[in-house]
Motif scaffolding. Structure first.
Motif, PDB file in Angstrom:
ATOM      1  N   GLN A 234      12.276 -26.525  10.881  1.00 33.04           N
ATOM      2  CA  GLN A 234      11.023 -25.844  10.590  1.00 33.04           C
ATOM      3  C   GLN A 234      11.183 -24.853   9.438  1.00 33.04           C
ATOM      4  O   GLN A 234      10.322 -24.773   8.557  1.00 33.04           O
ATOM      5  N   LYS A 235      12.279 -24.114   9.406  1.00 30.24           N
ATOM      6  CA  LYS A 235      12.479 -23.119   8.354  1.00 30.24           C
ATOM      7  C   LYS A 235      12.574 -23.772   6.981  1.00 30.24           C
ATOM      8  O   LYS A 235      12.066 -23.232   5.985  1.00 30.24           O
ATOM      9  N   ASP A 236      13.187 -24.950   6.900  1.00 35.25           N
ATOM     10  CA  ASP A 236      13.276 -25.669   5.629  1.00 35.25           C
ATOM     11  C   ASP A 236      11.913 -26.210   5.217  1.00 35.25           C
ATOM     12  O   ASP A 236      11.551 -26.201   4.032  1.00 35.25           O
ATOM     13  N   LEU A 237      11.146 -26.680   6.209  1.00 37.55           N
ATOM     14  CA  LEU A 237       9.807 -27.207   5.928  1.00 37.55           C
ATOM     15  C   LEU A 237       8.897 -26.107   5.405  1.00 37.55           C
ATOM     16  O   LEU A 237       8.127 -26.324   4.456  1.00 37.55           O
ATOM     17  N   GLU A 238       8.969 -24.923   5.998  1.00 36.59           N
ATOM     18  CA  GLU A 238       8.101 -23.826   5.571  1.00 36.59           C
ATOM     19  C   GLU A 238       8.353 -23.459   4.112  1.00 36.59           C
ATOM     20  O   GLU A 238       7.418 -23.213   3.346  1.00 36.59           O
ATOM     21  N   VAL A 239       9.616 -23.443   3.708  1.00 29.47           N
ATOM     22  CA  VAL A 239       9.947 -23.144   2.315  1.00 29.47           C
ATOM     23  C   VAL A 239       9.362 -24.202   1.394  1.00 29.47           C
ATOM     24  O   VAL A 239       8.782 -23.900   0.347  1.00 29.47           O
ATOM     25  N   LEU A 240       9.505 -25.459   1.789  1.00 27.71           N
ATOM     26  CA  LEU A 240       9.012 -26.557   0.969  1.00 27.71           C
ATOM     27  C   LEU A 240       7.492 -26.496   0.818  1.00 27.71           C
ATOM     28  O   LEU A 240       6.956 -26.730  -0.271  1.00 27.71           O
ATOM     29  N   LEU A 241       6.794 -26.156   1.891  1.00 28.64           N
ATOM     30  CA  LEU A 241       5.333 -26.072   1.834  1.00 28.64           C
ATOM     31  C   LEU A 241       4.877 -24.910   0.962  1.00 28.64           C
ATOM     32  O   LEU A 241       3.845 -24.997   0.279  1.00 28.64           O
ATOM     33  N   TRP A 242       5.624 -23.818   0.972  1.00 21.05           N
ATOM     34  CA  TRP A 242       5.321 -22.691   0.089  1.00 21.05           C
ATOM     35  C   TRP A 242       5.480 -23.088  -1.372  1.00 21.05           C
ATOM     36  O   TRP A 242       4.716 -22.667  -2.239  1.00 21.05           O
ATOM     37  N   GLN A 243       6.456 -23.908  -1.642  1.00 22.74           N
ATOM     38  CA  GLN A 243       6.766 -24.269  -3.033  1.00 22.74           C
ATOM     39  C   GLN A 243       5.837 -25.335  -3.598  1.00 22.74           C
ATOM     40  O   GLN A 243       5.626 -25.386  -4.817  1.00 22.74           O
ATOM     41  N   HIS A 244       5.278 -26.185  -2.736  1.00 24.81           N
ATOM     42  CA  HIS A 244       4.503 -27.331  -3.219  1.00 24.81           C
ATOM     43  C   HIS A 244       3.159 -27.385  -2.494  1.00 24.81           C
ATOM     44  O   HIS A 244       3.068 -27.872  -1.355  1.00 24.81           O
ATOM     45  N   GLY A 245       2.122 -26.914  -3.173  1.00 16.30           N
ATOM     46  CA  GLY A 245       0.796 -26.886  -2.570  1.00 16.30           C
ATOM     47  C   GLY A 245       0.251 -28.265  -2.258  1.00 16.30           C
ATOM     48  O   GLY A 245      -0.429 -28.457  -1.240  1.00 16.30           O
TER      49      GLY A 245
END
Length: 240
Positions: A111-122
């Motif tokens: 989940q922590k990796d996914l959250e970073v990815l979602l922040w980076q790519h709208g």
């Protein structure tokens, strides 16, 4: 029709089709791979819900157990499907069990990796919302069938979903290329095996379905649609 039918490839719509190839590639970059043997569980009801799972190969079923020990099959995931429960709340736990039904290769997303990815790519975040919406709609339509049309409607709906997921055209008929026991069908609609035996018998006598080499053959799909008042949902939603 022969037993070789089961080994023929079946065209399936994976729920990860919500993502573009570029977005799916980004998700795969943050996955770590694990192998799971049939009979194992990825998670149990009450376990921490902090991961998503991408099924690279194999099959996993999502179940819910009642207080009486009855198991209800909510989903069956196949190659290419993304599943799991990630909530925006801390200490979220799983509401269901995930049992591996075939030897599988699974990509795990923290989940922590996914959250970073979602922040980076709208754009990925928007597609992720579409995937979450699809999963909610699939759940809603399944419970709608169970609550509004009784066990016969739920069985007809399940047969339609099986046609969309595992069906192959055989002339004017549809062959469900996955062999299922009546007990498994019962678990999919929250019924007893005896009631499923009786309902299938009624459908056979009415020439709606047939059994050939232990495969279910749907002979009259419009009849099944009438019973459950089919709303012609997209195939990516109307699946098992």
């Amino acid at each position: 029709m022969t037993d070789t039918l089961q080994r023929k490839p079946v065209s399936q719509v994976a729920n990860s089709d919500c993502f573009t190839e570029e977005s799916l590639s980004k998700l795969k970059e943050i996955m770590y791979e694990m192998r799971a043997e049939a009979g194992n569980h990825l998670f149990w009801e009450g376990d921490a819900a902090d991961k998503l799972y991408f099924l690279k190969r194999g099959q996993v079923k999502i179940t819910k157990a009642s207080d009486e020990g009855k198991s209800f099959i909510l989903y069956v995931y196949n190659t290419g499907d993304l599943f799991g429960q990630v909530d925006p709340f801390q200490n979220s736990v799983h509401s269901f069990n995930a049992e591996v039904t075939e030897n599988s290769i699974i990509g795990v997303i923290q989940q922590k990796d996914l959250e970073v990815l979602l922040w980076q790519h709208g754009d990925l975040a928007v597609e992720f919302m579409k995937w979450m919406g699809l999963m909610h709609r699939m759940t809603q339509t399944k419970f709608r069938d169970l609550m509004m049309f009784g066990k016969p409607g739920a069985l007809c709906s399940t047969l339609i979903r099986l046609c969309n997921t595992y069906g192959k055209n055989h002339g004017s008929e549809i062959v469900i290329t996955k062999k299922l026991t009546n007990s498994e069908l019962a678990d999919m609609i929250g019924a007893t095996r005896e009631s499923v035996n009786r309902m299938l018998g009624d459908l056979k006598r009415a020439n709606i379905i047939a059994m050939e080499n232990n495969y279910i053959v749907v002979k009259d799909l419009p009849y099944l649609r009438d019973i459950c008042q089919c709303e012609n949902c997209p195939v990516d939603m109307c699946r098992i």
